[in-house]
Design a protein around this motif. Sequence first.
Motif, PDB file in Angstrom:
ATOM      1  N   SER A 153      -1.313  20.444 -16.321  1.00 49.29           N
ATOM      2  CA  SER A 153       0.178  19.853 -16.864  1.00 49.29           C
ATOM      3  C   SER A 153       0.604  18.870 -16.220  1.00 49.29           C
ATOM      4  CB  SER A 153       1.004  21.161 -17.215  1.00 49.29           C
ATOM      5  OG  SER A 153       1.468  21.826 -15.950  1.00 49.29           O
ATOM      6  N   ALA A 154       1.673  18.083 -16.592  1.00 47.46           N
ATOM      7  CA  ALA A 154       2.192  16.992 -16.099  1.00 47.46           C
ATOM      8  C   ALA A 154       3.200  17.589 -14.790  1.00 47.46           C
ATOM      9  CB  ALA A 154       2.889  16.132 -17.113  1.00 47.46           C
ATOM     10  N   GLY A 155       3.134  17.029 -13.728  1.00 53.72           N
ATOM     11  CA  GLY A 155       3.922  17.212 -12.660  1.00 53.72           C
ATOM     12  C   GLY A 155       4.990  16.294 -12.196  1.00 53.72           C
ATOM     13  N   ALA A 156       4.388  15.176 -12.098  1.00 53.50           N
ATOM     14  CA  ALA A 156       5.202  13.952 -11.717  1.00 53.50           C
ATOM     15  C   ALA A 156       4.676  12.771 -12.327  1.00 53.50           C
ATOM     16  CB  ALA A 156       5.259  13.806 -10.061  1.00 53.50           C
ATOM     17  N   ILE A 157       5.354  11.521 -12.100  1.00 53.34           N
ATOM     18  CA  ILE A 157       4.857  10.290 -12.370  1.00 53.34           C
ATOM     19  C   ILE A 157       4.522   9.515 -11.073  1.00 53.34           C
ATOM     20  CG2 ILE A 157       5.421   7.998 -13.635  1.00 53.34           C
ATOM     21  CD1 ILE A 157       5.150  10.368 -15.462  1.00 53.34           C
ATOM     22  N   PHE A 158       3.501   9.097 -10.854  1.00 52.24           N
ATOM     23  CA  PHE A 158       3.326   8.326  -9.512  1.00 52.24           C
ATOM     24  C   PHE A 158       2.970   7.019  -9.530  1.00 52.24           C
ATOM     25  CE2 PHE A 158       0.559   7.119  -6.021  1.00 52.24           C
ATOM     26  CZ  PHE A 158       1.239   7.697  -4.940  1.00 52.24           C
ATOM     27  N   CYS A 159       3.841   6.054  -8.775  1.00 56.16           N
ATOM     28  CA  CYS A 159       3.848   4.710  -8.443  1.00 56.16           C
ATOM     29  C   CYS A 159       2.809   4.395  -7.401  1.00 56.16           C
ATOM     30  CB  CYS A 159       5.188   4.068  -8.349  1.00 56.16           C
ATOM     31  SG  CYS A 159       6.191   4.315  -9.760  1.00 56.16           S
ATOM     32  N   PRO A 160       1.517   3.985  -7.573  1.00 56.10           N
ATOM     33  CA  PRO A 160       0.541   3.797  -6.550  1.00 56.10           C
ATOM     34  C   PRO A 160       0.582   2.486  -5.956  1.00 56.10           C
ATOM     35  CG  PRO A 160      -0.503   3.555  -8.692  1.00 56.10           C
ATOM     36  CD  PRO A 160       1.027   3.690  -8.877  1.00 56.10           C
ATOM     37  N   VAL A 161       1.473   2.485  -4.789  1.00 57.64           N
ATOM     38  CA  VAL A 161       1.682   1.075  -4.188  1.00 57.64           C
ATOM     39  C   VAL A 161       0.664   1.123  -2.868  1.00 57.64           C
ATOM     40  CG1 VAL A 161       3.122  -0.644  -3.264  1.00 57.64           C
ATOM     41  CG2 VAL A 161       3.959   0.605  -5.289  1.00 57.64           C
ATOM     42  N   PRO A 162      -0.477   0.388  -2.695  1.00 54.85           N
ATOM     43  CA  PRO A 162      -1.260   0.458  -1.421  1.00 54.85           C
ATOM     44  C   PRO A 162      -0.438  -0.516  -0.483  1.00 54.85           C
ATOM     45  CG  PRO A 162      -2.295  -0.783  -3.299  1.00 54.85           C
ATOM     46  CD  PRO A 162      -0.979  -0.280  -3.707  1.00 54.85           C
ATOM     47  N   PHE A 163      -1.320  -0.844   0.387  1.00 57.91           N
ATOM     48  CA  PHE A 163      -0.980  -1.908   1.348  1.00 57.91           C
ATOM     49  C   PHE A 163      -1.012  -3.310   0.617  1.00 57.91           C
ATOM     50  CE2 PHE A 163      -2.738  -5.509   4.186  1.00 57.91           C
ATOM     51  CZ  PHE A 163      -1.639  -5.890   4.833  1.00 57.91           C
ATOM     52  N   LEU A 164       0.006  -4.221   0.337  1.00 57.37           N
ATOM     53  CA  LEU A 164       0.104  -5.103  -0.504  1.00 57.37           C
ATOM     54  C   LEU A 164      -0.384  -6.726   0.228  1.00 57.37           C
ATOM     55  CD1 LEU A 164       3.484  -4.463  -2.301  1.00 57.37           C
ATOM     56  CD2 LEU A 164       1.071  -4.179  -3.378  1.00 57.37           C
ATOM     57  N   ARG A 165      -1.524  -7.074  -0.175  1.00 50.79           N
ATOM     58  CA  ARG A 165      -1.903  -8.461   0.311  1.00 50.79           C
ATOM     59  C   ARG A 165      -1.144  -9.483  -0.363  1.00 50.79           C
ATOM     60  NH1 ARG A 165      -5.769  -4.608   1.153  1.00 50.79           N
ATOM     61  NH2 ARG A 165      -6.958  -4.635   3.103  1.00 50.79           N
TER      62      ARG A 165
ATOM     63  N   LEU B 132     -13.805  13.869  -9.553  1.00 52.04           N
ATOM     64  CA  LEU B 132     -13.506  14.930  -8.566  1.00 52.04           C
ATOM     65  C   LEU B 132     -12.069  14.990  -8.186  1.00 52.04           C
ATOM     66  CD1 LEU B 132     -16.542  14.495  -6.047  1.00 52.04           C
ATOM     67  CD2 LEU B 132     -16.225  16.117  -7.761  1.00 52.04           C
ATOM     68  N   LYS B 133     -11.300  14.988  -9.350  1.00 55.21           N
ATOM     69  CA  LYS B 133      -9.700  14.954  -9.013  1.00 55.21           C
ATOM     70  C   LYS B 133      -9.219  13.966  -7.922  1.00 55.21           C
ATOM     71  CE  LYS B 133      -9.776  19.759 -10.683  1.00 55.21           C
ATOM     72  NZ  LYS B 133      -9.156  21.157 -10.261  1.00 55.21           N
ATOM     73  N   THR B 134      -9.932  12.862  -7.821  1.00 53.05           N
ATOM     74  CA  THR B 134      -9.473  11.955  -6.832  1.00 53.05           C
ATOM     75  C   THR B 134      -9.197  10.726  -7.313  1.00 53.05           C
ATOM     76  OG1 THR B 134     -10.480  13.141  -5.002  1.00 53.05           O
ATOM     77  CG2 THR B 134      -9.939  11.064  -4.572  1.00 53.05           C
ATOM     78  N   THR B 135      -7.856  10.056  -7.118  1.00 49.63           N
ATOM     79  CA  THR B 135      -7.577   8.739  -7.704  1.00 49.63           C
ATOM     80  C   THR B 135      -7.453   7.937  -6.133  1.00 49.63           C
ATOM     81  OG1 THR B 135      -6.302   9.723  -9.473  1.00 49.63           O
ATOM     82  CG2 THR B 135      -6.044   7.488  -8.595  1.00 49.63           C
ATOM     83  N   VAL B 136      -8.400   6.740  -6.355  1.00 51.44           N
ATOM     84  CA  VAL B 136      -8.267   5.897  -5.331  1.00 51.44           C
ATOM     85  C   VAL B 136      -7.621   4.483  -5.613  1.00 51.44           C
ATOM     86  CG1 VAL B 136      -9.881   4.332  -3.698  1.00 51.44           C
ATOM     87  CG2 VAL B 136     -10.471   6.864  -4.309  1.00 51.44           C
ATOM     88  N   VAL B 137      -6.704   4.093  -4.936  1.00 56.66           N
ATOM     89  CA  VAL B 137      -6.050   2.795  -5.307  1.00 56.66           C
ATOM     90  C   VAL B 137      -6.222   1.913  -4.083  1.00 56.66           C
ATOM     91  CG1 VAL B 137      -3.772   1.525  -5.806  1.00 56.66           C
ATOM     92  CG2 VAL B 137      -4.409   4.111  -6.584  1.00 56.66           C
ATOM     93  N   ALA B 138      -7.155   1.072  -4.091  1.00 52.75           N
ATOM     94  CA  ALA B 138      -7.459  -0.095  -3.045  1.00 52.75           C
ATOM     95  C   ALA B 138      -6.752  -1.263  -2.977  1.00 52.75           C
ATOM     96  CB  ALA B 138      -9.097  -0.238  -3.194  1.00 52.75           C
ATOM     97  N   SER B 139      -6.185  -1.723  -4.154  1.00 50.97           N
ATOM     98  CA  SER B 139      -5.422  -2.817  -4.090  1.00 50.97           C
ATOM     99  C   SER B 139      -4.240  -3.049  -5.149  1.00 50.97           C
ATOM    100  CB  SER B 139      -6.421  -4.247  -4.441  1.00 50.97           C
ATOM    101  OG  SER B 139      -7.037  -4.012  -5.771  1.00 50.97           O
ATOM    102  N   ALA B 140      -3.528  -4.022  -5.104  1.00 49.08           N
ATOM    103  CA  ALA B 140      -2.178  -4.064  -6.205  1.00 49.08           C
ATOM    104  C   ALA B 140      -2.903  -4.114  -7.563  1.00 49.08           C
ATOM    105  CB  ALA B 140      -1.571  -5.145  -5.772  1.00 49.08           C
ATOM    106  N   GLY B 141      -2.156  -3.818  -8.446  1.00 47.36           N
ATOM    107  CA  GLY B 141      -2.449  -4.052  -9.952  1.00 47.36           C
ATOM    108  C   GLY B 141      -2.683  -2.519 -10.632  1.00 47.36           C
ATOM    109  N   SER B 142      -2.644  -1.419  -9.936  1.00 48.10           N
ATOM    110  CA  SER B 142      -2.808  -0.182 -10.716  1.00 48.10           C
ATOM    111  C   SER B 142      -1.374   0.232 -11.200  1.00 48.10           C
ATOM    112  CB  SER B 142      -3.276   0.679  -9.696  1.00 48.10           C
ATOM    113  OG  SER B 142      -4.618   0.534  -9.317  1.00 48.10           O
ATOM    114  N   ALA B 143      -1.578   0.808 -12.398  1.00 49.25           N
ATOM    115  CA  ALA B 143      -0.499   1.114 -13.238  1.00 49.25           C
ATOM    116  C   ALA B 143       0.136   2.625 -12.814  1.00 49.25           C
ATOM    117  CB  ALA B 143      -0.394   1.109 -14.718  1.00 49.25           C
ATOM    118  N   PRO B 144       1.399   2.941 -13.004  1.00 42.98           N
ATOM    119  CA  PRO B 144       1.691   4.323 -12.543  1.00 42.98           C
ATOM    120  C   PRO B 144       0.912   5.214 -13.680  1.00 42.98           C
ATOM    121  CG  PRO B 144       3.749   3.074 -12.946  1.00 42.98           C
ATOM    122  CD  PRO B 144       2.510   1.951 -13.203  1.00 42.98           C
TER     123      PRO B 144
END
Length: 400
Positions: free
Chosen positions: A121-133, A100-112
């Motif tokens: 089409s491509a609009g931006a590059i996203f660095c997904p940094v959540p709360f880092l434990r 459903l066009k939703t990206t969930v990032v719950a912890s560290a380790g996900s790549a851009p």
Amino acid sequence: MRIIHTSDWHLGQNFYSKSRAAEHDAFLTWLLATAEHHLVDAIIVAGDIFDTGSPPSYARELYNQFVVKLQSTGCHLVVLAGNHDSVATLNESKDILAWLKTTVVASAGSAPFVLPLRDGSAGAIFCPVPFLRPRDIVTSQAGLSGAEKQQHLLGAITDYYQQQYDAACTLRGDRPLPIIASGHLTTVGASKSDAVREIYIGTLDAFPAQNFPPADYIALGHIHRPQKIGGQEHIRYCGSPIALSFDETGKSKYVNLVTFSDGKLAEVTPLEVPVTQQLGVVKGDLAAISSQLTQWKGNHADSPVWLDIEITTDDYLSDMQRRIQALTAELPVEVLLVRRSREQRERILASERRETLSELNVEEVFARRLALEELDETQYARLQALFMQTVHALQQEHDA
């Protein structure tokens, strides 16, 4: 490329026994309409979707309904975990929401990843940094001093951001795409409110802004007051969409509409969130409080104003609750909190520090500490009863 940067929804918050469901529902309805009106390509929620790790069912329902309704806008949603969020709770629906066009990032380790425009089409590059434990990014080392641990952790967070940025640059290649990063943490110099829970990532209490990589925009969460960091346009907290504590009363709330052009940040426009529940703070002695309460006579809001009443008089009357109830009986207000002012509490605490523990028994120490809390009569009586049960049980163990 246009994004909306928002954070700290705290769905499910219990505000002095009051639900915020109606306010959050109104905000999410407004956010949907705003995303459609501004033809937004993506919404980034920089942490604290929920107020607790086990949110009530209505809070989960609001969240899920928002995801479904967002589909008609063509907008992509990125949800990042905050310190209030449970990794397990967010991950339980992660795979379904990905459809459903939703990206969930719950912890560290996900790549851009590539953040798409509404047309795909491509609009931006996203660095997904959540709360880092700390356990996710730091390898424990024995024998380090406190200062060394702090520097070790600071280096680990800095390296994590740099690795994200380097990977984003590789993914971007020679395409003219902006790089957007996120974060849920306290930065040096950020202005907080009472509702912000202090988070110490290990021994680190604030992250220096100069340690962020040179991303085109850094969408931050955790601090509830909107602000730029270090005076820089591209490093921002958007703040919470509703007031989450009484000290946020009267402060406008925003989401950030962020526009990129030719692969660079072009403009950041704060969009003010409509207020659906009025809060008020009344402070002074009984006469001043009575005078200030008159401002709500004839108030025709859909719901009563929620009030925090701070008593500044040194003579804290035992029947103050009854007197205030009489003053507000005919007004469109609801008193949620009656307490001594912060200045009074600090004076009391300073006075008590001059007493030594040897001069007080355990009941007196507990009573003095309890007096500093903001409790109603029922809570006070319950805590007193539980404390006395504990003392009695310990005494029996000692006598045995």
